[in-house]
Scaffold this active site. Structure first.
Site, mmCIF file in Angstrom:
data_model
loop_
_atom_site.group_PDB
_atom_site.id
_atom_site.type_symbol
_atom_site.label_atom_id
_atom_site.label_comp_id
_atom_site.label_asym_id
_atom_site.label_seq_id
_atom_site.Cartn_x
_atom_site.Cartn_y
_atom_site.Cartn_z
ATOM 1 N N SER A 150 -0.170 -88.920 -50.663
ATOM 2 C CA SER A 150 -0.336 -87.886 -51.684
ATOM 3 C C SER A 150 0.753 -86.834 -51.504
ATOM 4 O O SER A 150 1.319 -86.699 -50.409
ATOM 5 C CB SER A 150 -1.715 -87.226 -51.524
ATOM 6 O OG SER A 150 -1.823 -86.042 -52.290
ATOM 7 N N TYR A 163 -8.949 -83.342 -46.837
ATOM 8 C CA TYR A 163 -8.091 -84.320 -47.512
ATOM 9 C C TYR A 163 -6.625 -84.086 -47.156
ATOM 10 O O TYR A 163 -5.890 -85.029 -46.847
ATOM 11 C CB TYR A 163 -8.291 -84.208 -49.022
ATOM 12 C CG TYR A 163 -7.507 -85.213 -49.835
ATOM 13 C CD1 TYR A 163 -7.987 -86.503 -50.020
ATOM 14 C CD2 TYR A 163 -6.292 -84.868 -50.429
ATOM 15 C CE1 TYR A 163 -7.278 -87.434 -50.764
ATOM 16 C CE2 TYR A 163 -5.570 -85.786 -51.168
ATOM 17 C CZ TYR A 163 -6.072 -87.067 -51.345
ATOM 18 O OH TYR A 163 -5.353 -87.983 -52.082
ATOM 19 N N LYS A 167 -3.983 -86.754 -45.195
ATOM 20 C CA LYS A 167 -2.729 -87.249 -45.770
ATOM 21 C C LYS A 167 -1.510 -86.769 -44.978
ATOM 22 O O LYS A 167 -0.498 -87.477 -44.916
ATOM 23 C CB LYS A 167 -2.622 -86.829 -47.239
ATOM 24 C CG LYS A 167 -3.697 -87.429 -48.127
ATOM 25 C CD LYS A 167 -3.682 -88.951 -48.124
ATOM 26 C CE LYS A 167 -4.681 -89.536 -49.116
ATOM 27 N NZ LYS A 167 -4.650 -91.013 -49.158
#
Length: 306
Positions: A150, A163, A167
């Site tokens: 991402s 999150y 990533k």
């Protein structure tokens, strides 16, 4: 307009391939002549996707195996299954991941399982998949692994701390493989999409119940398209010069490599520079032998017996 069969004879394993980006990449690979094996946690979804692909092609171009990427057992069985179905593996698109439980866990009650879930799936699950994929691709003579990261693997958005952490870890993992092609002819890259219009952006009931400004932010933030992400994945697969890259897929159909971080001048001394001069050569020789030895052990323990 017909698409060139640039991947004729290739076999791809795709995790999280039952829907969204994984399904779109699978369709693009099949269109270019590849066979695909889809690993998915939701069995009904994976089976339906495979049936859709095979019916459209009028031939067996896809197969499904239920897979939990957080376990080595399932990762090994997925790649073994691909070998049994189609003879080997050349491409791995490690797409499976989660976003729903990957919010600001710092403000929530301590919960061992929930708080580690984003890293367990997005980072460690993908690390496990990379490790097993590398062995199967190396047996085949080489290939390419693309992980799904991402833009938040380098940036950060408040309200998405878990999150973002997962990533960032994944991007660091991918950037560590600059020398892997010299060892086993396997390239590892990451596609780093900005927010994409898929059902992963649809808030789940827990998110809606919790509320917060993140819901409005996600609704208004510019999005990239599924097609743009697929094109970025294809570029990482087909361009053999690309390795250890984190390739951005951005709004406006922009695809560009993320700028590499410059070495820190404070960390270099003449003595260190001298050692680094031979490090790459020594690293490749050392790990070539390690891989050769371990492939024998892996095949003995996990290789297909029939």
């Amino acid at each position: 307009m017909s698409v060139e069969k640039s991947l004729e004879g290739k076999v791809a394993v795709i995790t999280g391939g039952g829907r969204g980006l994984g399904k779109a990449v699978a369709a693009a690979l099949i269109e270019r002549g590849a066979k695909v094996v889809i690993g998915n946690t939701t069995e009904s979804q994976g089976l339906a996707t495979v049936e859709e692909f095979n019916t459209a092609a009028g031939a067996k171009v896809a197969a499904f195996k239920r897979t939990d990427i957080t376990t080595y057992k399932d990762n090994i069985e997925l790649f073994q299954f691909a070998e049994k179905e189609f003879g080997g593996v050349d491409i791995a698109y490690l797409n499976a991941g989660i976003a729903g439980n990957a919010t600001d866990i710092i403000f929530m009650p301590p919960d061992d399982e929930n708080d580690s879930r984003a890293v367990e799936v997005n980072t460690i699950g993908t690390m496990k998949g990379t490790k097993i994929a590398m062995l199967h691709l190396a047996k085949r003579g080489g290939g390419v692994i693309v992980t799904c990261s991402s833009t938040l693997g380098s940036n950060a958005v408040p309200s998405m701390s878990a999150y973002v952490t997962s990533k960032h870890g994944l991007n660091g993992w991918v950037r560590s493989f600059a020398l892997l092609p010299q060892i086993c002819n396997v390239r590892v890259n990451a596609v780093c999409p900005h927010f994409v219009e898929t059902d992963m952006l649809v808030p789940n009931p827990d998110q809606l119940a919790r509320g917060g400004p993140i819901l409005n932010l996600v609704d208004k933030i510019p999005k990239t398209t599924v097609e743009n992400v697929v094109n970025a994945v294809l570029l990482l697969i087909e361009d053999e010069t690309r390795n250890a890259q984190t390739l951005l897929a951005l709004p406006g159909d922009v695809i560009r490599e993320q700028e590499a971080t410059a070495p820190l001048p404070e960390t270099f001394t003449p003595e260190f520079a001298q050692v680094m001069g031979s490090y790459a050569e020594d690293y490749v020789a050392f790990h070539k032998k390690e891989l050769e030895d371990y492939l024998k052990v892996y095949e003995e323990k996990y290789g297909n017996k029939d």
